[in-house]
Scaffold this motif. Structure first.
Motif, PDB file in Angstrom:
ATOM      1  N   GLY A  85       0.795  -1.225   0.000  1.00 48.13           N
ATOM      2  CA  GLY A  85       0.000   0.000   0.000  1.00 48.13           C
ATOM      3  C   GLY A  85       0.823   1.267   0.000  1.00 48.13           C
ATOM      4  N   GLY A  86       2.144   1.137   0.176  1.00 53.33           N
ATOM      5  CA  GLY A  86       3.029   2.290   0.106  1.00 53.33           C
ATOM      6  C   GLY A  86       2.771   3.329   1.188  1.00 53.33           C
ATOM      7  N   GLN A  87       3.313   4.521   0.972  1.00 51.12           N
ATOM      8  CA  GLN A  87       3.166   5.595   1.954  1.00 51.12           C
ATOM      9  C   GLN A  87       1.726   6.082   2.055  1.00 51.12           C
ATOM     10  OE1 GLN A  87       5.487   6.374   4.067  1.00 51.12           O
ATOM     11  NE2 GLN A  87       7.068   5.130   3.061  1.00 51.12           N
ATOM     12  N   ALA A  88       0.930   5.867   1.016  1.00 46.49           N
ATOM     13  CA  ALA A  88      -0.484   6.263   1.082  1.00 46.49           C
ATOM     14  C   ALA A  88      -1.207   5.465   2.158  1.00 46.49           C
ATOM     15  CB  ALA A  88      -1.151   6.062  -0.278  1.00 46.49           C
ATOM     16  N   ALA A  89      -0.942   4.158   2.220  1.00 45.29           N
ATOM     17  CA  ALA A  89      -1.553   3.334   3.266  1.00 45.29           C
ATOM     18  C   ALA A  89      -1.019   3.727   4.636  1.00 45.29           C
ATOM     19  CB  ALA A  89      -1.292   1.859   2.986  1.00 45.29           C
ATOM     20  N   ARG A 261       4.370  11.380   9.739  1.00 42.40           N
ATOM     21  CA  ARG A 261       5.651  10.843   9.299  1.00 42.40           C
ATOM     22  C   ARG A 261       5.529  10.327   7.870  1.00 42.40           C
ATOM     23  NH1 ARG A 261      10.913  11.237   8.907  1.00 42.40           N
ATOM     24  NH2 ARG A 261      12.000   9.225   8.823  1.00 42.40           N
ATOM     25  N   ALA A 262       4.362   9.794   7.511  1.00 46.50           N
ATOM     26  CA  ALA A 262       4.161   9.294   6.150  1.00 46.50           C
ATOM     27  C   ALA A 262       4.355  10.395   5.122  1.00 46.50           C
ATOM     28  CB  ALA A 262       2.772   8.684   6.011  1.00 46.50           C
ATOM     29  N   SER A 263       3.816  11.583   5.390  1.00 44.33           N
ATOM     30  CA  SER A 263       3.966  12.689   4.428  1.00 44.33           C
ATOM     31  C   SER A 263       5.415  13.143   4.356  1.00 44.33           C
ATOM     32  CB  SER A 263       3.051  13.854   4.816  1.00 44.33           C
ATOM     33  OG  SER A 263       3.420  14.417   6.068  1.00 44.33           O
ATOM     34  N   LEU A 268      10.610  12.876   1.302  1.00 45.86           N
ATOM     35  CA  LEU A 268      12.005  12.444   1.294  1.00 45.86           C
ATOM     36  C   LEU A 268      12.270  11.451   0.173  1.00 45.86           C
ATOM     37  CD1 LEU A 268      12.925  11.828   5.053  1.00 45.86           C
ATOM     38  CD2 LEU A 268      14.169  13.279   3.443  1.00 45.86           C
ATOM     39  N   GLU A 269      11.352  10.521   0.003  1.00 48.01           N
ATOM     40  CA  GLU A 269      11.546   9.491  -1.023  1.00 48.01           C
ATOM     41  C   GLU A 269      11.588  10.092  -2.419  1.00 48.01           C
ATOM     42  OE1 GLU A 269       8.670   6.370  -0.345  1.00 48.01           O
ATOM     43  OE2 GLU A 269      10.168   5.297   0.846  1.00 48.01           O
TER      44      GLU A 269
END
Length: 420
Positions: A85-89, A261-263, A268-269
């Motif tokens: 689900g990546g950073q969105a999940a 932190r996800a945002s 950063l990615e």
């Protein structure tokens, strides 16, 4: 020796490659296979890995593929570092629980359960492919929630060990405070993944933790975002994940106004992938330090070298407890020092765990058992039971509301989403 990384397109991967290059004497790597279905990530990361190894004069080849079978075939070790689900999940994991007044975090509480629900079935599918195409391979799991994922792999009969960078991070920090080489420092580290305490710090065999707290208490406390008075009273150093338990309401207040932190990681990615795509980039960028996972490569290299080289040394890993914590079932996965040989990891004896810690460990371990049941078999009732058992939720009305929210938000990733 071939090593495969599933989730090889992760921006973490150059951290691993840096370790492989620096510690080549410990790990005779001949092929690094990066496996990832996301070409937009895999291609720049693989290119970066090739340039890093070439710049270091390392002879290993780097292959990149979306084909899991091809990637793991013949590997001696497969390292798992995927994010379903990546950073969105992750963004949902960190924000949705706040709607119910609960901590939003991707590895514990309601967010951690959501991640386990998405991740465990995928990891078990991957492990079946590994068993078919690399039957002698060790699976090293860095995928969170590490304790639950490792338990799932072991219960299914796979050769697996869980790895986290919390212990090595503390070891390196304490060695720096003492002004000594890290190899002289060992930790009395005990608990579950992301629920641990350092109860002793041995320098050449002598416990110097009281001295460290006396001399560096404020610095240690600042590193885990907890009051120095607590560290002094405990005479032990909780992992920074204990803040979600010891300062729950304060953390919820902070999370409601701060960026997730996800945002931050997503931004950063994007920057890291741009750096990796540059044909001139051939060293680990300083920006990667902000991504997290400090000393991940050193921990991974040490574990893999000991598994393949039958070293018999001691490392902190996630492994079946087998009674080392007598208040837990033998099959529970714990995070403690273990002896690492070619046969795997065997936990070393642990001093009796104080009730202040044992109660919370037993509570969260019971939740992990229920979380794994929910991840394996699905169903609204199993999700609700796991949430009710978690000390960061623990109330029926919250468990019921969160069950509906988690199920709806994660439905695209849940094969059993119609189950009740």
């Amino acid at each position: 020796m071939k090593l495969a990384v599933v989730g090889g397109g992760s921006t973490y991967t150059p951290e691993l490659v840096d370790g492989f290059a620096r510690l080549r004497e410990d790990l005779p790597l001949t092929e690094l296979a990066l496996v990832d279905p996301a070409a937009e990530r895999l291609e720049p990361v693989a290119g970066m890995a090739r340039r890093m190894l070439r710049a270091a004069g390392h002879p290993a080849t780097v292959t990149a593929t979306a084909d899991l079978r091809e990637g793991v075939a013949g590997a001696a070790v497969v390292l798992l570092q995927l994010r379903v689900g990546g950073q969105a999940a992750r963004e949902v994991d960190e924000t949705l629980p706040l709607r119910c007044g609960c901590v939003g975090q991707e590895t514990t509480g309601a967010g951690g359960l959501a991640k386990a629900l998405r991740t465990v079935p995928v990891v078990l599918d991957i492990a079946e492919v590994i068993a078919e195409h690399a039957p002698q391979a060790w699976i090293v799991d860095f995928t969170n929630p590490v304790g639950i994922v490792t338990r799932a792999l072991l219960d299914a009969g796979h050769r697996a060990i869980g790895l986290c960078n919390v212990a090595i991070g503390f070891q390196r920090r304490f060695a720096s405070m003492l002004g000594v080489e890290p190899s002289r420092v060992s930790l009395g580290h005990v608990g579950l993944n992301h629920l641990t305490w350092v109860r002793s710090v041995h320098l050449d065999g002598a416990d110097v933790l009281p001295e460290l707290i006396r001399r560096h208490g404020p610095e240690i406390a600042a590193g885990i975002s907890l009051p120095v008075e607590l560290v002094t009273r405990l005479g032990a150093v909780p992992s920074y994940y204990l803040r979600y338990f010891y300062a729950h309401d304060l953390v919820v207040e902070e999370q409601r106004t701060a960026p997730t932190r996800a945002s931050e990681v997503a931004a950063l990615e994007r920057r890291l992938l741009e750096l990796y795509a540059s044909p001139s980039a051939d060293t680990k960028p300083a920006l990667l330090e902000q991504r997290g996972g400090a000393f991940y490569s050193e921990a991974a290299v040490a574990l893999i070298a000991s598994l393949l080289g039958d070293r018999g040394d001691t490392q902190v890993v996630n492994v079946r407890g087998g009674g080392v914590l007598p208040f837990l079932p033998d099959e529970a996965v714990v995070e403690v020092p273990a002896r690492i040989t070619a046969s795997g990891a065997v936990p070393l004896p642990v001093a009796p765990v104080e009730p202040l810690y044992a109660g919370l460990v037993a509570h969260v371990s019971a939740y992990e058992t229920l979380a794994l049941e929910a991840a394996l078999h699905g169903g609204r009732g199993r999700i609700a039971d796991a949430l009710l058992a978690h000390p960061l939720v623990g109330q029926e009305h919250l468990a019921r509301e969160l069950t509906g929210l988690l199920l709806e938000a994660n439905r695209p990733h849940l094969r059993w989403a119609g189950a009740r």
